[in-house]
Design a protein around this motif. Structure first.
Motif, PDB file in Angstrom:
ATOM      1  N   ILE A 267       0.761  -1.580  -0.178  1.00 64.59           N
ATOM      2  CA  ILE A 267       0.132   0.130  -0.073  1.00 64.59           C
ATOM      3  C   ILE A 267       0.653   1.334   0.214  1.00 64.59           C
ATOM      4  O   ILE A 267       1.914   1.581   0.797  1.00 64.59           O
ATOM      5  CB  ILE A 267      -0.599   0.109   1.153  1.00 64.59           C
ATOM      6  CG1 ILE A 267      -1.681  -0.960   1.158  1.00 64.59           C
ATOM      7  CG2 ILE A 267      -1.757   1.169   1.773  1.00 64.59           C
ATOM      8  CD1 ILE A 267      -2.657  -1.324   2.707  1.00 64.59           C
ATOM      9  N   GLY A 268       0.484   2.266  -0.946  1.00 69.90           N
ATOM     10  CA  GLY A 268       1.206   3.309  -1.202  1.00 69.90           C
ATOM     11  C   GLY A 268       1.278   4.394  -2.189  1.00 69.90           C
ATOM     12  O   GLY A 268       0.426   3.709  -3.303  1.00 69.90           O
ATOM     13  N   LYS A 269       1.552   5.173  -2.445  1.00 66.37           N
ATOM     14  CA  LYS A 269       1.298   5.386  -3.948  1.00 66.37           C
ATOM     15  C   LYS A 269       2.269   4.453  -4.918  1.00 66.37           C
ATOM     16  O   LYS A 269       2.663   4.458  -4.661  1.00 66.37           O
ATOM     17  CB  LYS A 269       3.060   7.372  -3.802  1.00 66.37           C
ATOM     18  CG  LYS A 269       1.936   8.229  -3.208  1.00 66.37           C
ATOM     19  CD  LYS A 269       3.593   9.185  -2.677  1.00 66.37           C
ATOM     20  CE  LYS A 269       3.605  10.475  -4.333  1.00 66.37           C
ATOM     21  NZ  LYS A 269       4.342  11.588  -4.264  1.00 66.37           N
ATOM     22  N   LYS A 270       1.825   5.453  -6.075  1.00 67.21           N
ATOM     23  CA  LYS A 270       1.552   3.431  -6.481  1.00 67.21           C
ATOM     24  C   LYS A 270       2.995   3.885  -7.529  1.00 67.21           C
ATOM     25  O   LYS A 270       3.044   2.675  -7.454  1.00 67.21           O
ATOM     26  CB  LYS A 270       0.677   4.761  -7.953  1.00 67.21           C
ATOM     27  CG  LYS A 270       0.400   4.416  -9.330  1.00 67.21           C
ATOM     28  CD  LYS A 270       0.149   4.583 -10.817  1.00 67.21           C
ATOM     29  CE  LYS A 270       0.120   3.528 -12.130  1.00 67.21           C
ATOM     30  NZ  LYS A 270       1.640   4.053 -12.651  1.00 67.21           N
ATOM     31  N   GLU A 271       4.266   5.205  -7.370  1.00 67.47           N
ATOM     32  CA  GLU A 271       4.765   4.102  -8.345  1.00 67.47           C
ATOM     33  C   GLU A 271       6.112   3.948  -7.314  1.00 67.47           C
ATOM     34  O   GLU A 271       6.366   2.442  -6.999  1.00 67.47           O
ATOM     35  CB  GLU A 271       6.405   5.378  -7.800  1.00 67.47           C
ATOM     36  CG  GLU A 271       5.621   6.360  -9.497  1.00 67.47           C
ATOM     37  CD  GLU A 271       4.180   7.635  -8.695  1.00 67.47           C
ATOM     38  OE1 GLU A 271       3.554   7.036  -8.009  1.00 67.47           O
ATOM     39  OE2 GLU A 271       3.890   8.574  -9.933  1.00 67.47           O
ATOM     40  N   GLY A 272       5.612   3.731  -6.153  1.00 71.13           N
ATOM     41  CA  GLY A 272       6.345   2.915  -5.076  1.00 71.13           C
ATOM     42  C   GLY A 272       5.721   1.827  -4.450  1.00 71.13           C
ATOM     43  O   GLY A 272       6.767   0.747  -4.646  1.00 71.13           O
ATOM     44  N   THR A 273       4.656   1.813  -4.574  1.00 75.95           N
ATOM     45  CA  THR A 273       3.828   0.053  -5.163  1.00 75.95           C
ATOM     46  C   THR A 273       4.729  -0.648  -5.651  1.00 75.95           C
ATOM     47  O   THR A 273       4.595  -1.558  -5.791  1.00 75.95           O
ATOM     48  CB  THR A 273       2.111   0.458  -5.114  1.00 75.95           C
ATOM     49  OG1 THR A 273       2.152   0.896  -3.129  1.00 75.95           O
ATOM     50  CG2 THR A 273       1.584  -1.262  -5.228  1.00 75.95           C
ATOM     51  N   GLU A 274       4.705  -0.081  -6.935  1.00 73.50           N
ATOM     52  CA  GLU A 274       5.236  -0.756  -8.274  1.00 73.50           C
ATOM     53  C   GLU A 274       6.628  -0.870  -8.281  1.00 73.50           C
ATOM     54  O   GLU A 274       6.679  -1.701  -8.784  1.00 73.50           O
ATOM     55  CB  GLU A 274       4.798   0.130  -9.807  1.00 73.50           C
ATOM     56  CG  GLU A 274       3.557   0.123  -9.766  1.00 73.50           C
ATOM     57  CD  GLU A 274       2.795   0.514 -11.380  1.00 73.50           C
ATOM     58  OE1 GLU A 274       3.539   1.829 -11.618  1.00 73.50           O
ATOM     59  OE2 GLU A 274       1.780   0.925 -11.412  1.00 73.50           O
ATOM     60  N   PHE A 275       7.220  -0.787  -7.517  1.00 73.58           N
ATOM     61  CA  PHE A 275       8.801  -0.396  -6.840  1.00 73.58           C
ATOM     62  C   PHE A 275       9.063  -1.824  -6.607  1.00 73.58           C
ATOM     63  O   PHE A 275       9.798  -2.872  -7.024  1.00 73.58           O
ATOM     64  CB  PHE A 275       9.091   1.032  -6.125  1.00 73.58           C
ATOM     65  CG  PHE A 275      11.168   0.254  -5.961  1.00 73.58           C
ATOM     66  CD1 PHE A 275      11.287   0.127  -6.582  1.00 73.58           C
ATOM     67  CD2 PHE A 275      10.885   0.027  -4.572  1.00 73.58           C
ATOM     68  CE1 PHE A 275      13.568  -0.114  -6.368  1.00 73.58           C
ATOM     69  CE2 PHE A 275      12.712  -0.385  -4.008  1.00 73.58           C
ATOM     70  CZ  PHE A 275      13.749   0.187  -5.306  1.00 73.58           C
ATOM     71  N   PHE A 276       7.432  -1.292  -5.257  1.00 78.64           N
ATOM     72  CA  PHE A 276       7.594  -3.042  -4.751  1.00 78.64           C
ATOM     73  C   PHE A 276       7.831  -3.986  -5.339  1.00 78.64           C
ATOM     74  O   PHE A 276       8.230  -5.663  -5.830  1.00 78.64           O
ATOM     75  CB  PHE A 276       6.928  -3.421  -3.302  1.00 78.64           C
ATOM     76  CG  PHE A 276       8.146  -2.508  -2.175  1.00 78.64           C
ATOM     77  CD1 PHE A 276       9.337  -3.536  -1.590  1.00 78.64           C
ATOM     78  CD2 PHE A 276       8.123  -0.785  -1.624  1.00 78.64           C
ATOM     79  CE1 PHE A 276       9.820  -2.774  -0.409  1.00 78.64           C
ATOM     80  CE2 PHE A 276       8.139  -0.604  -0.886  1.00 78.64           C
ATOM     81  CZ  PHE A 276       9.984  -0.858  -0.077  1.00 78.64           C
ATOM     82  N   GLN A 277       6.100  -4.386  -5.483  1.00 75.44           N
ATOM     83  CA  GLN A 277       5.622  -5.273  -6.445  1.00 75.44           C
ATOM     84  C   GLN A 277       6.764  -5.959  -7.918  1.00 75.44           C
ATOM     85  O   GLN A 277       6.917  -7.213  -8.000  1.00 75.44           O
ATOM     86  CB  GLN A 277       4.737  -4.288  -7.401  1.00 75.44           C
ATOM     87  CG  GLN A 277       3.915  -5.182  -9.013  1.00 75.44           C
ATOM     88  CD  GLN A 277       2.297  -4.886  -8.745  1.00 75.44           C
ATOM     89  OE1 GLN A 277       1.852  -3.685  -8.512  1.00 75.44           O
ATOM     90  NE2 GLN A 277       1.839  -5.546 -10.420  1.00 75.44           N
ATOM     91  N   ASN A 278       7.322  -4.848  -8.512  1.00 77.41           N
ATOM     92  CA  ASN A 278       8.578  -5.994  -9.861  1.00 77.41           C
ATOM     93  C   ASN A 278       9.429  -6.490  -8.160  1.00 77.41           C
ATOM     94  O   ASN A 278      10.198  -7.385  -8.701  1.00 77.41           O
ATOM     95  CB  ASN A 278       9.212  -4.293 -10.458  1.00 77.41           C
ATOM     96  CG  ASN A 278       8.015  -3.772 -10.687  1.00 77.41           C
ATOM     97  OD1 ASN A 278       7.284  -4.475 -11.384  1.00 77.41           O
ATOM     98  ND2 ASN A 278       7.883  -2.153 -11.679  1.00 77.41           N
TER      99      ASN A 278
END
Length: 304
Positions: A114-125
């Motif tokens: 959970i968090g700002k979109k760019e940060g979530t996608e960083f962890f997601q990747n």
């Protein structure tokens, strides 16, 4: 001739400790608007404290010979929930050595980010690379903050009798409020691949009643709508859990509760207010805009 290869950005991760608590406190206080939930676990009587054992915090540094700069703070809960807050544009991490992240995440059973979109996608990747796992569900949100100067004069006016129906809830209301919490959890919280657990829902409501501010409307002896905080920070609060009984909707109850919470926190506790709304929920966004909320940033929540 071999080409000189530029070294990757050196990243260092440190666990939260008494020694760096002040640094984390100052970092999150600076970015509190978009990290209220992350910040709230560090607050006790308006002072910095180490969080409970089920919440593990990590500091992300850019570390080279000249500087050691704090780039981000993130938390991994015992249940596998990640909250994050980055300081700058994430492009700085595109050429970073992610080995320190791998050491932290490789054996973690992650449930949600959970968090700002760019940060979530960083962890997601990162998790996709490290564990070869992709999210099962993704939700996109607009993160809104209240600005009284943006309140629309054409917004809905509320009947005076609504004020008479207001009630600040306590733990004594647990059983009576549980059906509304269950409805909210099923419609807004539980991902589609997961079964609803009424006992877990009730336990979560109990925690909220003991630690947060919950406001409801009681009509003919029954609760018809509720709203409250799900995180209380130092200068900010985050509103959530907004729900109205299905057969009582379109009467402005939810808007009235949110406006009442805004008034309370701004006037009584001198705190700013923010909330999430799903990106495709146009009616809810319009209602919040009319109350005076404005767009701040894009958030993303993923579930595994």
């Amino acid at each position: 001739m071999k080409k000189n290869i530029e070294p990757k950005l050196k990243i260092e991760l440190s666990a939260l400790s008494k020694q760096n608590l002040g640094e984390v406190w100052n970092f999150l206080k600076k970015h509190e608007k978009t990290s209220i939930a992350l910040f709230s676990h560090l607050i006790e009587n308006n002072k910095a404290c180490l969080p409970k054992e089920q919440f593990r915090y990590f500091l992300v540094y850019q570390n080279n010979e000249k500087t050691k700069k704090l780039l981000a703070v993130f938390m991994i809960s015992k249940s596998g929930l990640i909250f994050h807050q980055f300081a700058d544009n994430l492009k700085i991490l595109e050429d970073a050595d992610i080995a320190p992240f791998e050491d932290i995440l490789k054996n973690k059973n992650i449930y949600s980010i959970i968090g700002k979109k760019e940060g979530t996608e960083f962890f997601q990747n990162l998790i996709l690379k490290i564990q070869a796992i992709a999210p099962r569900t993704e939700y996109f949100y607009h993160y809104l903050r209240y600005n009284k100067n943006e309140k629309k004069t054409e917004g809905r006016t509320f009947p005076l009798e609504y004020t008479k129906l207001l009630k600040w809830n306590t733990i004594d209301d647990l059983d009576a409020l549980s059906p509304l919490q269950a409805l909210y959890d099923q419609q807004e919280v539980i991902p589609p691949f997961k079964d609803f657990d009424p006992e877990l829902s009730k336990a979560n409501l109990k925690r909220l009643l003991l630690t947060q501010k919950i406001l409801s409307l009681q009509k003919d002896g029954h609760y018809v709508a509720k709203a409250g905080t799900n995180a209380i920070g130092y200068n900010w609060v985050q509103i959530g859990g907004v729900c109205t009984k299905t057969d009582e909707r379109n009467r402005g109850y939810a808007q009235f509760l949110v406006q009442s919470l805004v008034n309370y926190f701004q006037k009584k506790e001198k705190k700013q207010v923010a909330l999430f709304v799903k990106e495709n929920n146009e009616s809810a966004k319009k209602a919040y805009y009319n109350l005076g909320f404005v767009f701040d940033s894009y958030f993303k929540i993923v579930y595994y």
